[in-house]
Design a protein around this motif. Sequence first.
Motif: not given
Length: 741
Positions: A563-569, A463-474, A622-632
Amino acid sequence: MRCFVCQAELKSSNMLVRHLRLVHGYVPGRNLRLKCVQTGCGSVFGTFSGFRKHLNTKHTEYLDQQAETDVALNGAVEVVASNVDETPTSSEPSINSENSTLDMCASAVAQLKAAGLSQSTVNSFVSSMEEVFFEINSQAKDAALQCLSPQDTENKNKIEESFKQLENGNPFACLNTETKRNKHLKEKWGNVEPVEKVLGTRFDSRRNKSTGTYDQVIITDKFSYVPILETLKNILDNPELTNLFKPRHIPKEGVYTDIRDAKYFKENLLFSKENDALQTQLFYDDFETANPLGSKKGIHKLGAIYFTLRNFPPIFNSALININLCALFHAQDIKRYGFNLILEPLVNDIKVLETEGLNISMSERVIHGTIVQVTGDNLGLHGLFGFVESFSARYCCRFCLLEKTCFQTVFCEDNPEVVLRTIEMHTQHCQTLQTDSTLPHTYGVKRTCLLNTLQYFNTSNNFSVDIMHDILEGVAQFEVKLVLQYIQGNFLNAEQLAGRIHAFDYGYNQQRNRPPRVKMLDGGNDLGLNAIQSWCILRNMPLLFGDLFQTGDGYWRLLLLLLQIVNIVFSPVLSEGMTTYLKHLIIDHHQLFKQLFPQRNLLPKHHFMIHYPRIIRTIGPILHMWCMRYEAKHNFFKKQLKNFKNITQTLAKKHQSCMAFYRESFTKERLTLGPGKMLPLSELKNGPDIASKFGAELTTSIFSAKWIKYHGTEYRRDFIICTEVAFEMPLFCKIVYCCEG
């Protein structure tokens, strides 16, 4: 000279440094911290040379006192020595000294490799240092012999024999080849060597060196695999990590802080029975090793599989040293041979971990484990799991069977049109493809995945989702661009808009993340920003342009909903009620978007958002699933000097050597002090209050630093930080001093 660890008194600065190396095991590295505890001092240093220079220049009174003491005791020592029988001395200290010298040299060579130098450069450096050591040894021997009279043959022979032993013990002679270095690193740090696995063969043209022509030859395609079982054993045998591995999490009903609190963990057959089972989280992605805009684009593109252990705290896993390499392969080989051949050694090792487990020093019983989740961007996960890799396809969601045309009208999982994928349904789709080979795909499924052969993991339960690509880059860049276009069309011209974004004070910590000039005129859906720049501008949009909007403006409300959605996810702690609130926020947001932009289609990433509330309840934040640190982590491989003839093995070997070197100086504290000075509490303006708060004396010496960096976050004087949340309201405090006691 006093040791700051054990308070032992040493005669000189050299002996103190030697004591710290041999007795306490201090080694050079980015996390080295040496503290001066001489009277009235408390300076901190990051190198042995700086520490030694400070002692020799600032604390000369200790050297003078020691010299006087040596003179006074010299006669007494001679008398005592004359009455003591000569006994053989133990050779153990010299052995420890030789090993320490070899380890120091090995660390220096490993540091060069970690900096990205080529193997030939490292070989040249080691060869030069081998000659330097020999020359220094020869000059020291000649100087020692000149101090003796020509008739003193006995002492001459002893000196020559001693220097001969030193010459034979040249530490760089043990490191002058790659094989010797790898052997020493494996013995010293338990370095896990990558293994080459054969994928298949193909024809290619190669230049014949004898004739100068190009001949067609058979090429064997390989990839590098780092045995995950050996890596896990290497990690868990580290005594520094023992306390971190022990379960400290205390679950609280209705609160999600970790995957342990969520439904998936509680229902998994392994994790529900064994609380300390290894939670291996995989990550897959592709990256370019050559110039991404050059003619070689795509030729040297590599795919990487990393893993982290979710048993450790998230703040620990955020360090790149704790993201481990599992496999490195050519991206082109995926199309030629498929994913299953690449996953085969990994799956075989995970099966052993599931059934036989691991014997490690920190546990009295065998520890089992399996894959807890696999994360990555949407394209990578679809390719890995066997789903269609086009998001224009009819069924392009890996979580449900909703058709893409319905993405514009269905905004909630509760809608009866949303049919969630299950293990049984996915198995049926794979069987349909096997029975009818003419079908390219069915319901978005192209093939089965080898990961589904595991006992405790299935891709349908990923069930992992990547909020970096879904939200920040999308979604964020898409909608912020639409709002900026609305502002430019109604309130500001292009120059004024760009001026506001450029001149805004984003704060000290966010200044490096400030967005450059945004792309407004091209036809794309993005602003041309990376993820962290996108996050920066999104959070500051109300401060940048809030004065332009009237109450009830639809565009303003759309921005606030996002912004409210981003603050929660992006929150690391969530409650059951917050997931329900998130579901309604997403519904309102999507409906308002279609009202404001009826001619615009919602992105597939908008649709993935409707699954977020259920996913949070299933696997936690789902913050613990994002790709930010992996892509670094990719940056390590991109910055290395590369041998493109066998790039996967070259980079994998370099990575494993560097990981072994970094683990030597790794500390779980991750505290860095900036420049400062030592002073008593009484000299601080609020010294009495600080002393009263911590129960200390006003005469207590503290180190006052200009800044402190803790777990990667920098803190300075006058920063405003949130210290706690009381009655659902944040409490903010101002930093007055940065001190260490």
